[in-house]
Enzyme design. Sequence first.
Site, PDB file in Angstrom:
ATOM      1  N   ARG A  30       0.796  14.840  13.315  1.00 24.94           N
ATOM      2  CA  ARG A  30       1.313  14.592  11.958  1.00 24.94           C
ATOM      3  C   ARG A  30       1.292  15.825  11.053  1.00 24.94           C
ATOM      4  O   ARG A  30       0.542  15.866  10.074  1.00 24.94           O
ATOM      5  CB  ARG A  30       0.552  13.444  11.296  1.00 24.94           C
ATOM      6  CG  ARG A  30       0.721  12.148  12.036  1.00 24.94           C
ATOM      7  CD  ARG A  30      -0.026  11.029  11.397  1.00 24.94           C
ATOM      8  NE  ARG A  30       0.729  10.353  10.370  1.00 24.94           N
ATOM      9  CZ  ARG A  30       0.329   9.236   9.787  1.00 24.94           C
ATOM     10  NH1 ARG A  30      -0.814   8.712  10.130  1.00 24.94           N
ATOM     11  NH2 ARG A  30       1.053   8.652   8.863  1.00 24.94           N
ATOM     12  N   PRO A  31       2.136  16.806  11.357  1.00 20.82           N
ATOM     13  CA  PRO A  31       2.186  18.004  10.517  1.00 20.82           C
ATOM     14  C   PRO A  31       2.798  17.725   9.133  1.00 20.82           C
ATOM     15  O   PRO A  31       3.373  16.655   8.919  1.00 20.82           O
ATOM     16  CB  PRO A  31       3.078  18.957  11.314  1.00 20.82           C
ATOM     17  CG  PRO A  31       3.894  18.086  12.199  1.00 20.82           C
ATOM     18  CD  PRO A  31       3.091  16.846  12.467  1.00 20.82           C
ATOM     19  N   ASP A  81       4.823   1.039  12.229  1.00 22.14           N
ATOM     20  CA  ASP A  81       3.642   0.347  11.693  1.00 22.14           C
ATOM     21  C   ASP A  81       3.553  -1.108  12.149  1.00 22.14           C
ATOM     22  O   ASP A  81       2.564  -1.782  11.862  1.00 22.14           O
ATOM     23  CB  ASP A  81       3.636   0.408  10.154  1.00 22.14           C
ATOM     24  CG  ASP A  81       3.189   1.768   9.643  1.00 22.14           C
ATOM     25  OD1 ASP A  81       2.774   2.606  10.458  1.00 22.14           O
ATOM     26  OD2 ASP A  81       3.258   1.988   8.417  1.00 22.14           O
ATOM     27  N   ARG A 105      -8.559  -0.322   4.924  1.00 21.95           N
ATOM     28  CA  ARG A 105      -7.666   0.670   4.310  1.00 21.95           C
ATOM     29  C   ARG A 105      -6.343   0.026   3.922  1.00 21.95           C
ATOM     30  O   ARG A 105      -5.696   0.500   2.979  1.00 21.95           O
ATOM     31  CB  ARG A 105      -7.361   1.791   5.314  1.00 21.95           C
ATOM     32  CG  ARG A 105      -8.478   2.788   5.489  1.00 21.95           C
ATOM     33  CD  ARG A 105      -7.992   3.964   6.301  1.00 21.95           C
ATOM     34  NE  ARG A 105      -6.739   4.448   5.759  1.00 21.95           N
ATOM     35  CZ  ARG A 105      -5.832   5.133   6.445  1.00 21.95           C
ATOM     36  NH1 ARG A 105      -6.041   5.413   7.708  1.00 21.95           N
ATOM     37  NH2 ARG A 105      -4.724   5.541   5.868  1.00 21.95           N
ATOM     38  N   CYS A 119      -4.851  13.545  13.146  1.00 18.25           N
ATOM     39  CA  CYS A 119      -5.340  12.217  12.835  1.00 18.25           C
ATOM     40  C   CYS A 119      -5.189  11.368  14.081  1.00 18.25           C
ATOM     41  O   CYS A 119      -4.560  11.780  15.048  1.00 18.25           O
ATOM     42  CB  CYS A 119      -4.613  11.611  11.641  1.00 18.25           C
ATOM     43  SG  CYS A 119      -3.132  10.755  12.071  1.00 18.25           S
ATOM     44  N   LYS A 177       0.843  -1.213   0.000  1.00 14.61           N
ATOM     45  CA  LYS A 177       0.000   0.000   0.000  1.00 14.61           C
ATOM     46  C   LYS A 177       0.874   1.258   0.000  1.00 14.61           C
ATOM     47  O   LYS A 177       0.659   2.158  -0.801  1.00 14.61           O
ATOM     48  CB  LYS A 177      -0.891  -0.004   1.240  1.00 14.61           C
ATOM     49  CG  LYS A 177      -1.561   1.316   1.523  1.00 14.61           C
ATOM     50  CD  LYS A 177      -2.453   1.272   2.737  1.00 14.61           C
ATOM     51  CE  LYS A 177      -1.784   1.673   4.033  1.00 14.61           C
ATOM     52  NZ  LYS A 177      -1.550   3.104   4.231  1.00 14.61           N
ATOM     53  N   ASN A 178       1.865   1.285   0.902  1.00 16.49           N
ATOM     54  CA  ASN A 178       2.626   2.526   1.056  1.00 16.49           C
ATOM     55  C   ASN A 178       3.603   2.780  -0.091  1.00 16.49           C
ATOM     56  O   ASN A 178       4.194   3.847  -0.180  1.00 16.49           O
ATOM     57  CB  ASN A 178       3.369   2.542   2.401  1.00 16.49           C
ATOM     58  CG  ASN A 178       2.409   2.794   3.555  1.00 16.49           C
ATOM     59  OD1 ASN A 178       1.225   3.086   3.345  1.00 16.49           O
ATOM     60  ND2 ASN A 178       2.904   2.690   4.775  1.00 16.49           N
TER      61      ASN A 178
HETATM   62  C1  UD1 Z   1       4.370   7.086   6.459  1.00 14.99           C
HETATM   63  C2  UD1 Z   1       3.504   5.842   6.283  1.00 14.99           C
HETATM   64  C3  UD1 Z   1       2.938   5.403   7.628  1.00 14.99           C
HETATM   65  C4  UD1 Z   1       4.067   5.230   8.655  1.00 14.99           C
HETATM   66  C5  UD1 Z   1       4.956   6.463   8.707  1.00 14.99           C
HETATM   67  C6  UD1 Z   1       6.190   6.290   9.579  1.00 14.99           C
HETATM   68  C7  UD1 Z   1       2.636   6.094   4.039  1.00 14.99           C
HETATM   69  C8  UD1 Z   1       1.471   6.332   3.163  1.00 14.99           C
HETATM   70  N1  UD1 Z   1       2.444   6.155   5.348  1.00 14.99           N
HETATM   71  O1  UD1 Z   1       3.525   8.115   6.952  1.00 14.99           O
HETATM   72  O2  UD1 Z   1       2.257   4.166   7.435  1.00 14.99           O
HETATM   73  O3  UD1 Z   1       3.514   5.024   9.933  1.00 14.99           O
HETATM   74  O4  UD1 Z   1       5.421   6.801   7.384  1.00 14.99           O
HETATM   75  O5  UD1 Z   1       6.916   5.181   9.157  1.00 14.99           O
HETATM   76  O6  UD1 Z   1       3.721   5.795   3.571  1.00 14.99           O
HETATM   77  N2  UD1 Z   1       6.626  14.894  10.575  1.00 14.99           N
HETATM   78  C9  UD1 Z   1       6.687  16.235  10.860  1.00 14.99           C
HETATM   79  N3  UD1 Z   1       6.550  17.125   9.812  1.00 14.99           N
HETATM   80  C10 UD1 Z   1       6.351  16.719   8.533  1.00 14.99           C
HETATM   81  C11 UD1 Z   1       6.293  15.340   8.261  1.00 14.99           C
HETATM   82  C12 UD1 Z   1       6.432  14.444   9.307  1.00 14.99           C
HETATM   83  O7  UD1 Z   1       6.848  16.655  12.010  1.00 14.99           O
HETATM   84  O8  UD1 Z   1       6.231  17.566   7.645  1.00 14.99           O
HETATM   85  C13 UD1 Z   1       6.792  13.911  11.672  1.00 14.99           C
HETATM   86  C14 UD1 Z   1       5.525  13.101  11.932  1.00 14.99           C
HETATM   87  O9  UD1 Z   1       4.630  13.766  12.793  1.00 14.99           O
HETATM   88  C15 UD1 Z   1       6.101  11.840  12.551  1.00 14.99           C
HETATM   89  C16 UD1 Z   1       7.428  11.673  11.801  1.00 14.99           C
HETATM   90  O10 UD1 Z   1       7.742  12.943  11.265  1.00 14.99           O
HETATM   91  O11 UD1 Z   1       6.362  12.042  13.911  1.00 14.99           O
HETATM   92  C17 UD1 Z   1       7.397  10.645  10.692  1.00 14.99           C
HETATM   93  O12 UD1 Z   1       6.281  10.884   9.857  1.00 14.99           O
HETATM   94  P1  UD1 Z   1       6.298  10.517   8.299  1.00 14.99           P
HETATM   95  O13 UD1 Z   1       7.468   9.648   8.024  1.00 14.99           O
HETATM   96  O14 UD1 Z   1       6.174  11.772   7.514  1.00 14.99           O
HETATM   97  O15 UD1 Z   1       4.968   9.685   8.159  1.00 14.99           O
HETATM   98  P2  UD1 Z   1       4.004   9.632   6.902  1.00 14.99           P
HETATM   99  O16 UD1 Z   1       4.759   9.870   5.651  1.00 14.99           O
HETATM  100  O17 UD1 Z   1       2.806  10.448   7.176  1.00 14.99           O
END
Ligand code: UD1
Length: 425
Positions: free
Chosen positions: A123-124, A309, A401, A118, A22-23
């Site tokens: 998750r910013p 995950d 999902r 969420c 999926k990811n």
């Molecule tokens: C992706 C995965 C999700 C997984 C996560 C972490 C997909 C579709 N989803 O989510 O299943 O749980 O990686 O392995 O691939 N953060 C910030 N600012 C940002 C972006 C992220 O502070 O702009 C923080 C997040 O709050 C979190 C950390 O960085 O604490 C990691 O998040 P991120 O790797 O971005 O997760 P996703 O890409 O949303």
Amino acid sequence: MDAIRVRGGRALKGDVKISGAKNAALPILCATLLADGPSLLRNVPALRDIDTTAALLRFLGCDVVINKETSEVRVAGTRLTRIEAPYELVKQMRASVLVLGPLLARHGKAKVSLPGGCAIGARPVDQHLKGLEAMGAKIRLERGYVIAEAPTGRLKGADFMFDMPTVGGTENIMMAAALAKGRTTLWNCAREPEIEELAKILNKMGARIDGAGTDVMHIDGVEQLAPFDHAIIADRIEAGTYMCAAAAVDGSDVRLSGVVLEDLEALVLKLRQAGVTVEREGEFVRVRRDGPIKPVNVTTAPHPGFPTDMQAQFLVVMTRAKGESVMTETIFENRFMHVPELLRMGAHIEIRGRSAIVQGVDTLEGASVMATDLRASASLVIAGLYSQGETEVRRVYHLDRGYEHMEQKLSALGADCERVKGAEG
Ligand code: UD1
């Protein structure tokens, strides 16, 4: 709303085929926006998040055909009619924000709803926006939407360091940089296998990306990208979930096909430390549990660390250990929502800050439980597989999902497991 009903106590035995990731599929579907003409994705899992992404691409004007029989998706984005990802779709699936980079790179403009809070934390998306700003984008926030423009119509290559490794942030900036003018160098990139998979596809499309899978990437922007044909890698988190299910249920012996074992190293090390046998057997990975589970401590971390995950599913394995285990979650601040439900089933778990202290028990008792996110739902199904009596996991739309036909795959392994249509929410 559907529920999954599980009657516990049956060992899992047999083979299970792992679906496409999926990811990996979600960013790759968004990457189709970077090219003219039809792209073909194969080995795409039949999941609600894929349907949501297809709905978003159609909203933008793409022609999307999903064939669930063959697991193929065709996308043609020749003439986009909109450059906007609306709140209705983004709130269903945060990964919708991955259209921002491609739209901005190709059309010089994009309007994408902010995902909002969420269930598993704030998750910013600040890193996505800072990266695009470094590439010359002008960004403003207006009524819950990010409005981004490339003033000259095209983004410029830049040097950018992420504050933390972010999977979605790295993917968005990679896609934007692929069509930018000049060279982009990204530091502190996420190193997940799905990033390497996206880089592989972008390079197939004609991009020039080097270093994916390490923390520094160099991307030389090109003028245009071509459509692609690609089969998606297997879902390491789905594979890990079945491994934890086999580990949790006494006497299980399961073989997984389609798994890239190297992508699951941290999980496999911890399963082995807990006394579970995980071995390669030809094209299969065999997971067996014939002895007791030993207590282990786990801390989640960006890849190649232990994946967040897999935290909920592994926590259920810990509930079976003879002694105390500690699970520490460092990625998301609110990701122990499965714990209160596991307590209702008789587990002994105490939350202290970012850690869950788990005292193993001999068995759990089936109950009606409800999860508020995808992996937490999977963990409750696993708990149900070894509990006494019947467990009903409600709000299965979370599970849908991210897990293709989970109740069918578990039933084929011998579990007493079925979907109940229209159960109480
Ligand atoms: C992706 C995965 C999700 C997984 C996560 C972490 C997909 C579709 N989803 O989510 O299943 O749980 O990686 O392995 O691939 N953060 C910030 N600012 C940002 C972006 C992220 O502070 O702009 C923080 C997040 O709050 C979190 C950390 O960085 O604490 C990691 O998040 P991120 O790797 O971005 O997760 P996703 O890409 O949303």
